[in-house]
Design an enzyme around this catalytic site. Structure first.
Site, PDB file in Angstrom:
ATOM      1  N   ASP A 177       0.207  -9.729   4.525  1.00 12.58           N
ATOM      2  CA  ASP A 177       1.601 -10.120   4.332  1.00 12.58           C
ATOM      3  C   ASP A 177       2.082 -10.845   5.577  1.00 12.58           C
ATOM      4  O   ASP A 177       1.284 -11.478   6.271  1.00 12.58           O
ATOM      5  CB  ASP A 177       2.456  -8.873   4.024  1.00 12.58           C
ATOM      6  CG  ASP A 177       3.611  -9.160   3.077  1.00 12.58           C
ATOM      7  OD1 ASP A 177       4.485  -9.957   3.443  1.00 12.58           O
ATOM      8  OD2 ASP A 177       3.639  -8.589   1.982  1.00 12.58           O
ATOM      9  N   HIS A 252       9.552  -9.725   5.193  1.00 12.15           N
ATOM     10  CA  HIS A 252       8.857  -9.418   3.945  1.00 12.15           C
ATOM     11  C   HIS A 252       7.765  -8.365   4.139  1.00 12.15           C
ATOM     12  O   HIS A 252       7.649  -7.399   3.372  1.00 12.15           O
ATOM     13  CB  HIS A 252       8.277 -10.716   3.396  1.00 12.15           C
ATOM     14  CG  HIS A 252       7.720 -10.638   2.014  1.00 12.15           C
ATOM     15  ND1 HIS A 252       6.417 -10.263   1.757  1.00 12.15           N
ATOM     16  CD2 HIS A 252       8.276 -10.909   0.810  1.00 12.15           C
ATOM     17  CE1 HIS A 252       6.196 -10.299   0.454  1.00 12.15           C
ATOM     18  NE2 HIS A 252       7.309 -10.700  -0.148  1.00 12.15           N
ATOM     19  N   SER A 613       6.837  -9.009  -5.427  1.00 13.57           N
ATOM     20  CA  SER A 613       6.394  -8.591  -4.089  1.00 13.57           C
ATOM     21  C   SER A 613       6.761  -7.145  -3.811  1.00 13.57           C
ATOM     22  O   SER A 613       6.057  -6.450  -3.075  1.00 13.57           O
ATOM     23  CB  SER A 613       7.038  -9.474  -3.014  1.00 13.57           C
ATOM     24  OG  SER A 613       6.401 -10.714  -2.908  1.00 13.57           O
TER      25      SER A 613
END
Length: 837
Positions: A177, A252, A613
């Protein structure tokens, strides 16, 4: 390992050097990154253990912290160095006298390397007998306080594992990620007095840089690396924004890591409001981070493959990817791409792989995760939502969003366009966005509700809610109201935290109602047109308190849909995608102190995000719980346990619904099909006691790949293995679902179940897809623990149709186990149209 800093300097000065292997010809103006695979097997398939050394790379100038609890062997280092020397020797021989830059040596899951060369040089490499495959690099992109309760973990799955303090213990989840913020309390290892050992088999390391200092890793965060060589060669890596370290400059990666395995009971405080306590799905699992995506540009496959290779070598049990390719892979089948093939090798080593389905829904065949060895996750709404509303003096209530407090009374409404200072131009296009308090007259705004316009500049990030709130504060407004610009059509707005009373009205029609009410009670100077008096008033209810709905879960409009496209001609693969749905909408989770993906959460410790996600790490964490209870389970067995126990109904007992449109999604919904939600919505408690599982291995997938028309040379190129006589279609794989692209009259399918739940007697029932008659044998069977049972499924078309239909086989045990195997039949041919005419 060559350094990032050195590599950046070399690229800046226009020199192409391959770790000292610089030659003096070949114009590099058309150079690109290529991933080269050699025919010799990688180290993972030559040895029975992980050596624990990082891949040879020219992508990191940082020291590697190797805490005492990690054991790295000299044998592994020697093998890695030997493979890297083989790669270097090949490049010198083939490209003698030419410029090139080797970025990575892959050696654990793939024997190959990434190199910056021209197309002509790539063609030279592809002609060598040692080389199996040469593929151009491609880009990729990124695709919870209440969800543990919604999934029933405290009284279900966690209880079976001994409580949250041991849930997931001994399992390492690797996340590819945008990195992680190691200072976040969600990743601390000192919150429990219980012993918290790092698994001895895990041999990862922790990079040490200025923004990821020594001590960043601990017994919770057990490894952290970053991979950016491909991005750096393109000249798009911004070290000040993207961080040449595992540190998360986006947010994220921190968010997804905490969903999977963040610590339990962490208070979520945002904009001064408390929104409950957060926990990961497997709060006692360990986290290893492999940063390969970045805020400013996304990422590239060469870096992602290097990250996957390293994660497998380190000894992770689960890999979670909340990323998808930016385009459908070219070639004879979507499965043949470097990322999916690296993940097939990870599957072979026993790693369970989870990937987000993508956020390109709701159109059919929009799924961006293709292969059957990857567990693909769609996004659903859970039962908690935040709503806000404003009560107008005209006795009209307008709904909106905004994680904001309400007002204590009704206040006068004043539009920013009517509160300009005398020096400002009334027709300034963007002054009504309230981004600058000096443009507005405090005397007019003070003590009133300031109306601002939410324009396209907010969508593009050029204007922010925080700036408007600061304007309202500076002018001593009682609160703030955002109306939606009519030119923004179909934009879905997440709840936004506000530190003062406020609301955002996401509907252009509702915004029009409020503005009409406001304008109808305005008094203006007939000459200057300036406002004299506003007679409109309103009260904001507030949106800090959550509401709960029984019409959940619900498949979100953005969640990518099946059927699985087998190729660029959109032929249907006989593989069910997505595999499952999980919570992915409005998810609270940890946020990086340097996170900039959402400006509205800048500087906050937590953020609310939506997308597949967010769904994927839910499954990664739940897979860790299954791995903890059943350490001998293969990746396929874990996927089967999740799939066959999934729920098909919402909290009210009705069918799960799926949103069908981007605009007004709640007004455009219908019952979800298997191509919306896979086998259903995850049932965490049932997945820990599946009763029966359907298992398959690497050789089965090889037979599947070899069964694709024209695939034999491609299979050889990617795997170094020649296809044998065994070839199967996707429908014949022993998956926990059956998908048939074309049922031409009749077909017999078999499935083999294995008992993992003790001796039990099962009865078999089924519901046939529309346009299909079916029969399953046997209809009753007894199966002892550890034994197998073959099911024969006979299918016959009863009509001609190209509309997909769905069915189910139910296996019901006398010890309360219920196992569901779902069927999808797309094209049905009962008779030949031309001959019958």
């Amino acid at each position: 390992m060559e350094g990032i800093v050195k590599l950046v300097m070399l690229v800046v000065f226009g020199v192409l050097i391959g770790c000292g292997r610089c030659q003096e010809s070949t114009d590099a103006s058309s150079a690109g990154v290529y991933m080269v695979t050699l025919k010799q097997a990688p180290s993972a398939f030559k040895t029975a253990h992980s050596f624990g050394f990082p891949a040879s790379t020219s992508g990191g100038a940082n020291t590697l912290e190797n805490p005492s609890y990690r054991n790295i062997t000299k044998k592994g280092h020697h093998f890695r160095s030997r493979i890297a020397r083989v790669h270097d020797s090949l490049l010198r021989r083939v490209l003698k006298g030419e410029k090139y830059l080797k970025l990575y040596s892959y050696h654990y899951l793939i024997n190959g390397f990434a190199v910056l060369v021209t197309p002509k040089q790539a063609q030279k490499l592809s002609g060598r007998k040692e080389v199996a495959n040469v593929v151009p690099d491609f880009s990729v992109r990124t695709a919870t306080t209440h969800t543990p309760q919604f999934l029933g973990l405290p009284q279900g799955a966690w209880l079976q594992e001994g409580g949250y303090e041991t849930a997931g213990e001994g399992v390492v989840i690797g996340l590819v990620d945008t990195g992680i913020d190691p200072t976040h309390i969600s990743f601390a290892d000192s919150l429990s007095e219980n012993n918290y050992p790092v698994p001895e088999r895990f041999t990862g390391v922790c990079e040490v840089t200025r923004d990821f200092p020594s001590g960043s890793c601990n017994r919770k965060l057990v490894g952290a690396r970053h991979f950016a060589a491909s991005a750096i060669t393109r000249g798009i890596f911004n070290a000040s924004q993207d961080y040449a370290s595992p540190f998360d400059g986006d947010g994220h990666g921190t968010h997804t890591a905490s969903i999977a395995a963040g610590n339990h009971g962490i208070p979520v405080v945002v904009a001064g409001h408390h929104f409950g306590n957060a926990s990961g799905m497997a709060p006692r699992s360990h986290i290893a981070v492999y940063k390969a995506l970045y805020k400013s540009f996304g990422g590239f496959a060469a870096d992602v493959v290097a990250a996957i290779d390293q994660a497998a070598q380190d000894g992770v049990d689960v890999i979670s990817l909340s990323i998808t390719p930016n385009r459908r892979p070219p070639g004879i089948a979507t499965f043949f791409n470097p990322i999916d093939m690296a993940l097939l090798s990870a599957f072979k080593t026993g790693i369970f792989v989870v990937q987000a389905a993508g956020n390109t829904g709701p159109s059919p065949k929009s799924v961006s995760s293709f292969s059957p060895w990857i567990f693909t996750v769609g996004a659903a709404a859970h039962d908690r939502k935040y709503s806000n509303s404003i009560f107008l003096g005209s006795n009209i209530t307008v709904t909106g969003v905004g994680l904001a407090p309400g007002t204590d009374d009704s206040y006068t409404l004043v539009s920013a366009t009517d509160a300009l200072n005398d020096s400002e131009t009334p027709n300034d296009e963007y002054v009504n966005e309230c981004q600058d308090s000096t443009s507005l007259n405090q005397t007019i705004v003070e003590g009133n509700l300031l109306i601002c316009s939410y324009s396209i500049k907010f969508v593009l990030g050029q204007s922010t809610i925080n700036n408007a709130i600061q304007t309202a504060r500076n002018l001593s407004a009682a609160g703030i109201v955002f109306t939606m610009d009519p030119f923004i059509i179909g934009f879905q707005l997440n709840p936004v935290p506000m530190s003062l009373p406020g609301i955002i009205i996401p509907s252009a029609n509702d915004s029009k109602i409020l503005l009409q009410y406001y304008n109808s009670l305005l008094e203006r100077d007939p000459v200057s047109k300036r406002i004299i008096k506003s007679g409109a008033f309103a009260c904001i209810a507030g949106g800090v308190e959550a509401n709960f709905s029984n019409s959940a879960p619900k498949i979100m409009y953005y969640s990518a849909r099946g059927p699985d496209p087998e190729d660029n001609f959109l032929q249907d693969a006989e593989i069910l995608k997505p595999n499952l749905a999980a919570p992915g909408n409005f998810i609270w989770a940890a946020w990086s102190s340097g996170g900039t993906e959402s400006v509205e959460f800048l500087g906050e410790d937590f953020a609310m995000m939506s997308g597949t996600s967010m769904a994927a790490p839910h499954i990664a964490g739940l897979a860790a719980l299954i791995k903890q209870k059943y350490p001998y389970f293969s990746p396929s067995a874990i996927g089967s346990a999740l799939s066959t126990t999934a729920s098909l109904h919402d909290k009210d007992g009705g069918l799960i619904m799926a949103q069908r449109a981007y605009a007004n999604p709640d007004l455009n919904q219908s019952p979800a099909t298997l191509f919306d939600m896979g086998s259903g919505f995850v049932n965490a408690t049932a997945a820990l006691d599946p009763g029966l599982i359907l298992d398959l291995g690497y050789e089965d997938y090889m037979s599947f790949l070899c069964g694709i028309n024209g695939s034999e040379p491609v299979v050889l190129n990617y795997t170094g293995t020649k296809c044998g006589p065994a070839k199967v279609n996707g429908a014949d794989l022993n998956l926990p679902s059956i998908t048939i692209a074309k049922l031409n009259r009749s077909r017999t399918i078999q499935r083999t179940v294995t008992n993992v739940g003790g001796n039990e007697s099962y009865s078999v029932g089924w519901s046939a897809p529309y346009g299909v008659s079916m029969k399953v044998t046997p209809t009753h069977f007894f199966i002892a623990n550890g034994e197998k049972q073959v099911l024969n499924v006979f299918l016959n078309s009863t009509m001609n149709s190209s509309v997909a239909s769905f069915g189910r086989i139910g296996l019901f045990g006398d010890k309360s186990h219920a196992v569901n195997i779902h069927l999808s039949v797309i094209v049905k041919i009962a008779y030949n149209m031309s001959s019958s005419s």
